[in-house]
Design a protein around this motif. Sequence first.
Motif, short mmCIF file in Angstrom:
data_model
loop_
_atom_site.label_atom_id
_atom_site.label_comp_id
_atom_site.label_asym_id
_atom_site.label_seq_id
_atom_site.Cartn_x
_atom_site.Cartn_y
_atom_site.Cartn_z
N VAL A 1 28.17 40.63 45.32
CA VAL A 1 27.71 42.01 45.39
C VAL A 1 27.70 42.40 46.86
CG1 VAL A 1 25.78 43.56 44.86
CG2 VAL A 1 26.14 41.49 43.48
N ALA A 2 28.44 43.43 47.23
CA ALA A 2 28.50 43.75 48.66
C ALA A 2 28.64 45.24 48.91
CB ALA A 2 29.67 43.02 49.31
N ASN A 3 28.09 45.64 50.03
CA ASN A 3 28.26 47.01 50.48
C ASN A 3 29.33 46.93 51.57
OD1 ASN A 3 28.05 49.28 52.09
ND2 ASN A 3 25.96 48.82 52.78
N ASP A 4 30.61 46.89 51.13
CA ASP A 4 31.67 46.53 52.06
C ASP A 4 32.19 47.74 52.84
OD1 ASP A 4 33.45 44.94 53.38
OD2 ASP A 4 34.92 44.89 51.76
N LYS A 5 31.32 48.33 53.67
CA LYS A 5 31.75 49.58 54.30
C LYS A 5 32.86 49.37 55.33
CE LYS A 5 28.33 50.44 57.90
NZ LYS A 5 27.21 51.16 58.38
N TYR A 6 33.03 48.15 55.82
CA TYR A 6 34.12 47.89 56.77
C TYR A 6 35.36 47.28 56.11
CZ TYR A 6 30.54 48.77 60.27
OH TYR A 6 29.54 49.34 61.01
N GLY A 7 35.34 47.15 54.78
CA GLY A 7 36.52 46.63 54.07
C GLY A 7 36.89 45.20 54.48
#
Length: 525
Positions: A477-483
């Motif tokens: 589960v991740a908030n991958d704002k930098y991809g």
Amino acid sequence: MTELLSIKEASSWASKHLNKDVTPSNISYLIQYGRVPKIGENGSTYVNRFDLEKYYAHNSLSKEEIWKGKLGDDLNWDLSFANYKESETTKHVHRLHPYKGKFIPQLVEYFLDNHTDKFKKEIFFKKDDIVLDPFCGSGTTLVQANELGINAIGVDISAFNALISNVKIGKYDFNDIEVTYRYITKKLKEFQKEKNNLAFESELLEELKIFNNENFPSPEFKYKISQKDFDEKRYGQEKENEFLLIYEKLLTKYKIELKQKGNNTFLDKWFLQVIRDEVDFVFDQIKKIKNQQTKKILSIVLSRTIRSCRATTHSDLATLFEPQIKTYYCKKHGKICKPLFSILSWWDRYSKDTLKRINEFNRLRTETKQRCLRGDSRNIDIFRELEKQSADLANIAIKKKIDGIFSSPPYVGLIDYHEQHAYSYDLYGFERNDDSEIGPLYKGQGKQAQESYINGIAEVLLNSKKYMKNGYDVFLVANDKYGLYPKIAELAGMKIVNQYKRPVLNRVEKSRTAYAEIIFHLREK
Ligand SMILES: C[S@@+](CC[C@H](N)C(=O)[O-])C[C@H]1O[C@@H](n2cnc3c(N)ncnc32)[C@H](O)[C@@H]1O
């Protein structure tokens, strides 16, 4: 169909229906702006419950539609868990201790249980499997795995987090806990009798009552605040200064020392001397407890108590600015408030709450095994450590290997996981390993921090692979704002086979932008 409700009745019906606070003025607003028709009878105002229900159904639907418009049709609205009450998302042991950055139990259940739906087309874990959470945090995965009859292994770099996790899934002698906490509470009350902080506090409360009634009468004062030409800040400051004179007098009268002598540790800085004395006293009592399980759970109760007794204003509880050792004008309550001078009420309340919660979980638990290991997931020898701490689980794991991962890794530069429980590290003297945290806040979100994050998470996956069966499933589960996750998967020799988009509604209340968290599903390349 009609079912007439007065404004007050409508507000309590809507609060229940939506599981959030809907005030009578919210209802009046809907009537005033013609969102629901007004029904007048004998001069009173009513609304039809079915009109309200229709209005709310339409409105929540449109929110889902707006979000899908922004984030794509593959947004899985069920994963917002919007229809769950707070008591369900913080059920039983999940609220034994505050922890910044935990996921909600329903999310874990969704991926570990045996249902399928339009988005989740396969079942990934079944009873008696073993799931690994290499960023175990406060143990949400372990607890939900247990409920579902699945074995689980957790790893966390923070000793305190490993303690919380193991306490949550521990088994207890309830009677022993009850007898012990009652005994400590009795001792604490005796200890207080030798001091004068209670007499001081009770006189202070009297003075505050008189002062607040006079200067901040309710609801007149709240009304004043709502007026544009009223300068709340100036008035609050003026009255704060006025009351401080009374406060100082009482401090002298009762010879109360506010500050501690030392200022080296978190405990020295963030706690009044009177609170520190009580904390040390209860801690000494806890040290004497013979039953190790009782000792651990009461240590968690004390830690939760301490957290609530830090010298902060009511509005800064989550983010600490400066220690608040004096009475102050409190914006949240619209009056003069005071810091705490005793831990007793929190200690008592949390002891009872903890007992209730572990009892609730006990009724649901299965006979499967779970354990959280303290270590660095990049290089820990999971089976060897497990053999030392939980031979039963080690036997099963070595034989059948781990089936997969469900975890929420830290993200780049968001949280310092050790620091958030600094008070407990101080008190219990656990070793700190801040340097081994992946992506801590103190290292920022710059290019270098991102690089080291990518390598760190990839190393964890590579290390975990040694203990997993062929054909494993990994969910992150991740908030991958930098991809960063495509690169991480590649370095770990894995591929991203699916991405579940989960709307995160709470944040929106603050930022008002549509925002989704991704659950990456990875498999061997
Ligand atoms: C987002 S939190 C996990 C929260 C968890 N899912 C829960 O519900 O409580 C990430 C965790 O990773 C841990 N962590 C950071 N670096 C680590 C490392 N090198 N090895 C093991 N754990 C680490 C942190 O201490 C933190 O508890």
